[in-house]
Design a protein around this motif. Sequence first.
Motif, PDB file in Angstrom:
ATOM      1  N   PRO A  39       0.821  -1.085   0.198  1.00  0.00           N
ATOM      2  CA  PRO A  39      -0.103  -0.115  -0.256  1.00  0.00           C
ATOM      3  C   PRO A  39       0.669   1.367  -0.052  1.00  0.00           C
ATOM      4  O   PRO A  39       1.900   1.169   0.313  1.00  0.00           O
ATOM      5  CB  PRO A  39      -0.711  -0.045   1.374  1.00  0.00           C
ATOM      6  N   VAL A  40       0.335   2.379  -0.322  1.00  0.00           N
ATOM      7  CA  VAL A  40       0.921   3.629  -0.566  1.00  0.00           C
ATOM      8  C   VAL A  40       0.164   4.653   0.363  1.00  0.00           C
ATOM      9  O   VAL A  40      -1.141   4.510   0.679  1.00  0.00           O
ATOM     10  CB  VAL A  40       1.013   4.225  -1.667  1.00  0.00           C
ATOM     11  N   CYS A  41       1.127   5.589   0.801  1.00  0.00           N
ATOM     12  CA  CYS A  41       0.471   6.805   1.868  1.00  0.00           C
ATOM     13  C   CYS A  41       0.566   7.998   1.114  1.00  0.00           C
ATOM     14  O   CYS A  41       1.740   8.333   1.012  1.00  0.00           O
ATOM     15  CB  CYS A  41       1.240   6.599   3.153  1.00  0.00           C
ATOM     16  N   SER A  42      -0.385   8.813   1.066  1.00  0.00           N
ATOM     17  CA  SER A  42      -0.322  10.197   0.542  1.00  0.00           C
ATOM     18  C   SER A  42       0.334  11.239   1.523  1.00  0.00           C
ATOM     19  O   SER A  42      -0.189  11.188   2.579  1.00  0.00           O
ATOM     20  CB  SER A  42      -1.612  10.565  -0.032  1.00  0.00           C
ATOM     21  N   PRO A  43       0.933  12.018   1.166  1.00  0.00           N
ATOM     22  CA  PRO A  43       1.628  13.101   2.183  1.00  0.00           C
ATOM     23  C   PRO A  43       0.578  13.773   2.804  1.00  0.00           C
ATOM     24  O   PRO A  43       0.599  14.073   3.886  1.00  0.00           O
ATOM     25  CB  PRO A  43       2.608  13.783   1.208  1.00  0.00           C
ATOM     26  N   ARG A  44      -0.451  14.191   1.816  1.00  0.00           N
ATOM     27  CA  ARG A  44      -1.440  14.995   2.531  1.00  0.00           C
ATOM     28  C   ARG A  44      -2.212  14.252   3.855  1.00  0.00           C
ATOM     29  O   ARG A  44      -2.734  14.894   4.772  1.00  0.00           O
ATOM     30  CB  ARG A  44      -2.558  15.499   1.740  1.00  0.00           C
ATOM     31  N   ARG A  45      -2.127  13.061   3.736  1.00  0.00           N
ATOM     32  CA  ARG A  45      -2.800  12.085   5.056  1.00  0.00           C
ATOM     33  C   ARG A  45      -1.999  12.271   6.063  1.00  0.00           C
ATOM     34  O   ARG A  45      -2.436  12.217   7.263  1.00  0.00           O
ATOM     35  CB  ARG A  45      -2.658  10.535   4.544  1.00  0.00           C
ATOM     36  N   ARG A  59      -0.425   2.841   8.654  1.00  0.00           N
ATOM     37  CA  ARG A  59       0.293   1.721   9.011  1.00  0.00           C
ATOM     38  C   ARG A  59       0.785   0.646   8.148  1.00  0.00           C
ATOM     39  O   ARG A  59       1.653   0.200   7.913  1.00  0.00           O
ATOM     40  CB  ARG A  59      -0.483   1.075  10.252  1.00  0.00           C
ATOM     41  N   ASP A  60      -0.447   0.602   7.194  1.00  0.00           N
ATOM     42  CA  ASP A  60      -0.128  -0.677   6.214  1.00  0.00           C
ATOM     43  C   ASP A  60       0.990  -0.107   5.085  1.00  0.00           C
ATOM     44  O   ASP A  60       1.477  -1.151   4.570  1.00  0.00           O
ATOM     45  CB  ASP A  60      -1.569  -1.086   5.520  1.00  0.00           C
ATOM     46  N   ALA A  61       1.318   1.031   4.923  1.00  0.00           N
ATOM     47  CA  ALA A  61       2.330   1.483   4.183  1.00  0.00           C
ATOM     48  C   ALA A  61       3.523   1.550   4.866  1.00  0.00           C
ATOM     49  O   ALA A  61       4.894   2.177   4.095  1.00  0.00           O
ATOM     50  CB  ALA A  61       2.068   2.857   3.491  1.00  0.00           C
ATOM     51  N   LEU A  62       3.686   1.452   5.978  1.00  0.00           N
ATOM     52  CA  LEU A  62       4.982   1.762   7.036  1.00  0.00           C
ATOM     53  C   LEU A  62       6.060   0.680   6.737  1.00  0.00           C
ATOM     54  O   LEU A  62       5.926  -0.370   6.377  1.00  0.00           O
ATOM     55  CB  LEU A  62       4.740   1.446   8.373  1.00  0.00           C
ATOM     56  N   VAL A  63       7.328   1.482   6.075  1.00  0.00           N
ATOM     57  CA  VAL A  63       8.555   0.662   5.707  1.00  0.00           C
ATOM     58  C   VAL A  63       9.835   1.076   6.667  1.00  0.00           C
ATOM     59  O   VAL A  63      10.958   0.660   6.267  1.00  0.00           O
ATOM     60  CB  VAL A  63       8.878   0.798   4.311  1.00  0.00           C
ATOM     61  N   PHE A  89       7.158   5.893   5.118  1.00  0.00           N
ATOM     62  CA  PHE A  89       6.036   5.173   4.401  1.00  0.00           C
ATOM     63  C   PHE A  89       6.105   5.052   3.017  1.00  0.00           C
ATOM     64  O   PHE A  89       6.689   6.036   2.455  1.00  0.00           O
ATOM     65  CB  PHE A  89       4.721   5.941   4.740  1.00  0.00           C
ATOM     66  N   ASN A  90       5.903   3.867   2.316  1.00  0.00           N
ATOM     67  CA  ASN A  90       5.844   3.769   0.832  1.00  0.00           C
ATOM     68  C   ASN A  90       4.862   4.852   0.384  1.00  0.00           C
ATOM     69  O   ASN A  90       3.707   4.836   0.919  1.00  0.00           O
ATOM     70  CB  ASN A  90       5.407   2.337   0.629  1.00  0.00           C
ATOM     71  N   ALA A  91       5.114   5.481  -0.909  1.00  0.00           N
ATOM     72  CA  ALA A  91       4.425   6.374  -1.529  1.00  0.00           C
ATOM     73  C   ALA A  91       4.424   6.543  -2.937  1.00  0.00           C
ATOM     74  O   ALA A  91       5.807   5.924  -3.551  1.00  0.00           O
ATOM     75  CB  ALA A  91       4.574   7.825  -0.933  1.00  0.00           C
ATOM     76  N   ARG A  92       3.619   7.168  -3.538  1.00  0.00           N
ATOM     77  CA  ARG A  92       4.071   7.545  -4.917  1.00  0.00           C
ATOM     78  C   ARG A  92       3.450   9.044  -4.910  1.00  0.00           C
ATOM     79  O   ARG A  92       2.672   9.577  -4.661  1.00  0.00           O
ATOM     80  CB  ARG A  92       3.122   6.937  -5.823  1.00  0.00           C
ATOM     81  N   ILE A  93       4.397   9.904  -5.634  1.00  0.00           N
ATOM     82  CA  ILE A  93       4.083  11.126  -5.910  1.00  0.00           C
ATOM     83  C   ILE A  93       4.257  11.559  -7.166  1.00  0.00           C
ATOM     84  O   ILE A  93       5.292  11.418  -8.117  1.00  0.00           O
ATOM     85  CB  ILE A  93       5.355  12.142  -4.978  1.00  0.00           C
ATOM     86  N   ASP A  94       3.250  12.466  -8.062  1.00  0.00           N
ATOM     87  CA  ASP A  94       3.444  12.601  -9.307  1.00  0.00           C
ATOM     88  C   ASP A  94       3.583  11.421 -10.201  1.00  0.00           C
ATOM     89  O   ASP A  94       4.610  11.579 -11.204  1.00  0.00           O
ATOM     90  CB  ASP A  94       4.418  13.679  -9.485  1.00  0.00           C
ATOM     91  N   VAL A 100       8.016   8.693   2.139  1.00  0.00           N
ATOM     92  CA  VAL A 100       7.554  10.075   2.855  1.00  0.00           C
ATOM     93  C   VAL A 100       7.930   9.728   4.085  1.00  0.00           C
ATOM     94  O   VAL A 100       7.431   8.747   5.033  1.00  0.00           O
ATOM     95  CB  VAL A 100       6.152  10.277   2.462  1.00  0.00           C
ATOM     96  N   VAL A 101       8.551  10.551   4.667  1.00  0.00           N
ATOM     97  CA  VAL A 101       9.131  10.668   6.043  1.00  0.00           C
ATOM     98  C   VAL A 101       8.228  11.645   7.069  1.00  0.00           C
ATOM     99  O   VAL A 101       7.959  12.655   6.598  1.00  0.00           O
ATOM    100  CB  VAL A 101      10.747  10.798   6.252  1.00  0.00           C
ATOM    101  N   HIS A 102       7.702  11.110   8.121  1.00  0.00           N
ATOM    102  CA  HIS A 102       6.927  11.945   8.856  1.00  0.00           C
ATOM    103  C   HIS A 102       7.393  12.071  10.434  1.00  0.00           C
ATOM    104  O   HIS A 102       8.106  10.947  10.741  1.00  0.00           O
ATOM    105  CB  HIS A 102       5.368  11.318   9.107  1.00  0.00           C
ATOM    106  N   ALA A 103       7.400  13.365  10.981  1.00  0.00           N
ATOM    107  CA  ALA A 103       7.871  13.610  12.274  1.00  0.00           C
ATOM    108  C   ALA A 103       6.900  14.515  12.947  1.00  0.00           C
ATOM    109  O   ALA A 103       6.453  15.338  12.407  1.00  0.00           O
ATOM    110  CB  ALA A 103       9.276  14.047  12.278  1.00  0.00           C
ATOM    111  N   PHE A 104       6.693  14.291  14.241  1.00  0.00           N
ATOM    112  CA  PHE A 104       5.906  14.993  15.122  1.00  0.00           C
ATOM    113  C   PHE A 104       6.650  15.518  16.452  1.00  0.00           C
ATOM    114  O   PHE A 104       6.972  14.653  17.192  1.00  0.00           O
ATOM    115  CB  PHE A 104       4.710  14.405  15.436  1.00  0.00           C
TER     116      PHE A 104
END
Length: 205
Positions: A39-45, A59-63, A89-94, A100-104
């Motif tokens: 699965p892929v994760c969109s950055p906007r999510r 979670r299903d796109a976590l790598v 997370f695994n993603a596709r952009i354009d 896509v790396v996320h930090a909070f």
Amino acid sequence: MSVRLAGSLRTDDGSTLPRMIRMELGLPQQGIIDTRGLPVCSPRRLRSATTAGALESCRDALVGRGRLRADVVLPDQSPLSIDTRLLAFNARIDGRRALVVHAFGRGVPVAVVIPFLFERGSGNLGRVLVAKLPRALGPWPRLASFEMTLSRSFEYRGRRHSYLSASCPIPKALTAGFFSLARAGFTIAGGGHIGTAITRGCRGR
């Protein structure tokens, strides 16, 4: 297979870290990135999401997972040092394969989302993950240290797949040797560049 990518930056006099504008994470030429059925994760999510929220959404796109330390510079305040978790997370952009790396940050409750695009590498590196860090990211790009481990095993059409795999590149006449496993590179504002390579041993089968 798992690959740990890491790098750090500090100043000799202890002054505020310079702003980072580009990150490059190189993978070995023998490496294979397999995302079929993943699965892929969109950055906007991930925008405005806490760490728990990011996992709930993707979670299903976590790598991969890791940690980030950064100096946060806010107007009329002393710099803050933050230490936070990273999720990859695994993603596709354009239409392109991406990570896509996320930090909070808890001390600075703002989420940052950094897209890395896969580009063709050179020399001993087959793929390079490249992220450009625009000023829109605010105070986050003053990175002190960055560490991330990429690893994911998943099932697709009844077969086990690995997000990352690599063969041992030594000649058939040898039973063991060394090869360039990964490389991390950081470009800072003003044109400076810092890079480090990771070499590991392997055995032929």
